[in-house]
Design an enzyme around this catalytic site. Structure first.
Site, mmCIF file in Angstrom:
data_model
loop_
_atom_site.group_PDB
_atom_site.id
_atom_site.type_symbol
_atom_site.label_atom_id
_atom_site.label_comp_id
_atom_site.label_asym_id
_atom_site.label_seq_id
_atom_site.Cartn_x
_atom_site.Cartn_y
_atom_site.Cartn_z
ATOM 1 N N LYS A 117 0.723 -1.347 -0.222
ATOM 2 C CA LYS A 117 0.249 0.207 0.158
ATOM 3 C C LYS A 117 0.760 1.191 0.082
ATOM 4 O O LYS A 117 0.518 2.066 -0.626
ATOM 5 C CB LYS A 117 -0.954 -0.065 1.024
ATOM 6 C CG LYS A 117 -2.298 -1.382 0.937
ATOM 7 C CD LYS A 117 -3.252 -0.251 2.378
ATOM 8 C CE LYS A 117 -4.346 -2.019 1.520
ATOM 9 N NZ LYS A 117 -5.858 -1.650 2.320
ATOM 10 N N LYS A 199 -3.527 -10.498 -6.890
ATOM 11 C CA LYS A 199 -5.047 -10.643 -6.270
ATOM 12 C C LYS A 199 -6.291 -10.014 -6.948
ATOM 13 O O LYS A 199 -5.429 -8.942 -7.473
ATOM 14 C CB LYS A 199 -5.129 -10.950 -4.910
ATOM 15 C CG LYS A 199 -5.049 -9.944 -4.264
ATOM 16 C CD LYS A 199 -5.378 -9.563 -2.719
ATOM 17 C CE LYS A 199 -5.286 -7.952 -2.305
ATOM 18 N NZ LYS A 199 -5.714 -7.858 -1.126
ATOM 19 N N LYS A 202 -10.448 -5.566 -4.968
ATOM 20 C CA LYS A 202 -12.106 -4.235 -5.676
ATOM 21 C C LYS A 202 -11.507 -3.154 -5.548
ATOM 22 O O LYS A 202 -12.044 -2.195 -5.832
ATOM 23 C CB LYS A 202 -13.128 -4.322 -4.081
ATOM 24 C CG LYS A 202 -12.839 -4.565 -2.474
ATOM 25 C CD LYS A 202 -13.773 -4.253 -1.864
ATOM 26 C CE LYS A 202 -13.396 -4.453 -0.640
ATOM 27 N NZ LYS A 202 -12.702 -4.898 0.378
HETATM 28 P P1 TYM Z 1 -10.736 -7.057 2.746
HETATM 29 O O1 TYM Z 1 -11.812 -6.487 2.626
HETATM 30 O O2 TYM Z 1 -9.306 -7.230 1.726
HETATM 31 O O3 TYM Z 1 -11.140 -8.047 2.267
HETATM 32 C C1 TYM Z 1 -11.829 -9.353 2.267
HETATM 33 C C2 TYM Z 1 -12.211 -10.406 2.929
HETATM 34 O O4 TYM Z 1 -11.718 -10.690 1.713
HETATM 35 C C3 TYM Z 1 -10.703 -11.665 1.844
HETATM 36 N N1 TYM Z 1 -10.079 -11.804 0.343
HETATM 37 C C4 TYM Z 1 -9.639 -12.819 -0.842
HETATM 38 N N2 TYM Z 1 -10.234 -13.878 -0.543
HETATM 39 C C5 TYM Z 1 -9.634 -14.571 -1.557
HETATM 40 N N3 TYM Z 1 -8.942 -13.768 -2.995
HETATM 41 C C6 TYM Z 1 -9.165 -12.330 -2.848
HETATM 42 N N4 TYM Z 1 -8.252 -12.027 -4.345
HETATM 43 C C7 TYM Z 1 -9.358 -12.021 -2.001
HETATM 44 N N5 TYM Z 1 -9.397 -10.616 -2.057
HETATM 45 C C8 TYM Z 1 -10.446 -10.008 -0.293
HETATM 46 C C9 TYM Z 1 -10.082 -11.103 2.459
HETATM 47 O O5 TYM Z 1 -8.572 -12.130 2.640
HETATM 48 C C10 TYM Z 1 -10.526 -11.094 3.573
HETATM 49 O O6 TYM Z 1 -10.741 -12.215 4.463
HETATM 50 N N6 TYM Z 1 -7.308 -6.177 6.324
HETATM 51 C C11 TYM Z 1 -8.996 -7.081 6.600
HETATM 52 C C12 TYM Z 1 -9.911 -6.563 7.577
HETATM 53 C C13 TYM Z 1 -9.951 -7.050 9.089
HETATM 54 C C14 TYM Z 1 -9.937 -8.179 9.498
HETATM 55 C C15 TYM Z 1 -10.163 -7.534 10.255
HETATM 56 C C16 TYM Z 1 -10.387 -9.784 9.026
HETATM 57 C C17 TYM Z 1 -10.103 -6.435 9.334
HETATM 58 N N7 TYM Z 1 -9.939 -6.721 10.793
HETATM 59 C C18 TYM Z 1 -9.998 -8.512 11.235
HETATM 60 C C19 TYM Z 1 -9.861 -10.363 9.427
HETATM 61 C C20 TYM Z 1 -10.104 -10.228 11.096
HETATM 62 C C21 TYM Z 1 -9.030 -7.068 4.819
HETATM 63 O O7 TYM Z 1 -8.609 -5.455 4.360
HETATM 64 O O8 TYM Z 1 -10.052 -7.285 4.098
#
Ligand code: TYM
Length: 334
Positions: A117, A199, A202
């Protein structure tokens, strides 16, 4: 008398930085839904995390409520699970501060998400971006979660969470549950359609790179038709065929057949027919979500009530754990 077995606890979160993608759905959200019956689940729209990248305030407000509606549309049941906006539970930021004081600088600077990032937003490498994993650890540890359903990209953050929990327990005695990641065998990393070595995300600038779960069926067909593959014209899963591997994975997870079965099914098909079948499988999975979302998004009163009820329940759990932590580190009780 029958012994009551305490249900294990699940925590997970998702950022409200746009409409969720097929990657979010297959990597995480469909597991969130599945786990609801067996576990005590706590799910959060992590709006505070998204402030680490500059957001338009109006857009963020809208995206946060839309995200809540999307989670409900995917099948999160607010009666079974605790569903809330992260900023409605002050406990997360307060616990994050304490945890920050137990995470070495070096550990935070090794996080690949921070490095990525920082590269993508060189104009805004802020302290929040650096401390992001401490807030994530607080999200999880504030509920003493046993399991955290996430995609592969969150594994490193989970490792940091486990480290800080174990370190804290080592100093003050058992306080936190040390959580385990829960990553699907297939679908844990769905790749970009435009560049299958990256990957699916969004926040990708190229809208053709990702499928959003609210894309129309026609858009899904168009995007999958234009997905990057290779010139071999062979539907097979093997090294060097990143684009085809990704489409096979999507097909397999959406339609519930194994990759080997899918390979057999398309053994004599060209990429054109294969892609159409993938698009159909995706649309079949997403159709009910789109329909439910269209209904829910009209009901603002219901969404607001869900937020309120979720926040109350989240605070009831997390404030107990925060109080315990404050006491352990030596802060005077109120
Ligand atoms: P975020 O918002 O980027 O994504 C949410 C969830 O989707 C999964 N994910 C994917 N899985 C498979 N293929 C992909 N291309 C893909 N893109 C995203 C992510 O692994 C995630 O599970 N840091 C986290 C949010 C967060 C969180 C937490 C998660 C904040 N606090 C506590 C678990 C526990 C994030 O940015 O997810």
């Amino acid at each position: 008398m029958a012994e009551t077995v305490k249900k294990k606890v699940i925590f997970s979160g998702i950022q409200p930085t746009g409409v969720f993608t097929l990657g979010n759905y297959l990597g995480a959200l469909q597991n969130w839904v599945k786990l609801q019956d067996e576990y005590r689940c706590v799910y959060s729209v992590v709006d505070l995390h998204s402030l680490t990248v500059r957001q338009d305030p109006k857009q963020l407000r809208a995206n946060s409520l839309n995200s809540l509606a999307l989670l409900l549309a995917c099948g999160i049941d607010p009666e079974k699970s605790v569903l809330f906006l992260q900023s409605h539970a002050y406990t997360h930021t307060e616990l994050a501060w304490v945890l920050d004081c137990y995470i070495p600088f070096g550990e935070l600077s090794r996080m690949t998400q921070f490095k990525d990032k920082s590269q993508r937003h060189p104009e805004n490498i802020n302290a929040g971006l650096f401390n992001y994993p401490a807030l994530m650890a607080a999200d999880i540890l504030a509920y003493n979660a046993d399991l955290v359903p996430v995609g592969v990209d969150q594994k490193q953050h989970l490792e940091l969470t486990r480290n800080v929990a174990a370190r804290f327990n080592g100093i003050y005695g058992d306080t936190f549950v040390v959580p385990e990641p829960y990553i699907p065998k297939e679908g844990g990393k769905i790749m970009s359609l435009a560049d299958p070595t990256k990957k699916m995300s969004k926040s990708d600038d190229n809208p053709k790179a990702f499928i959003s779960i609210l894309d129309t069926p026609e858009t899904v067909v168009k995007k999958i038709k234009s997905a990057v593959t290779d010139s071999e014209a062979e539907v097979a899963y093997r090294e060097g065929k990143d684009g085809v591997n990704n489409l096979l994975t999507i097909y397999s997870v959406c339609s519930g057949v194994s990759i080997a079965e899918a390979e057999r099914e398309f053994a004599s098909a060209g990429y054109g027919d294969f892609k159409l079948a993938v698009a159909e499988a995706v649309n079949a999975r997403l159709r009910p979500v789109r329909e439910e979302y269209a209904r829910l998004i009209e009901d603002k009163a219901y969404l607001t009530q869900c937020c309120r009820q979720g926040a109350e329940r989240a605070l009831a759990i997390s404030s107990r754990i925060l109080t315990k932590v404050y006491k352990k580190v030596g802060l005077v009780a109120k």
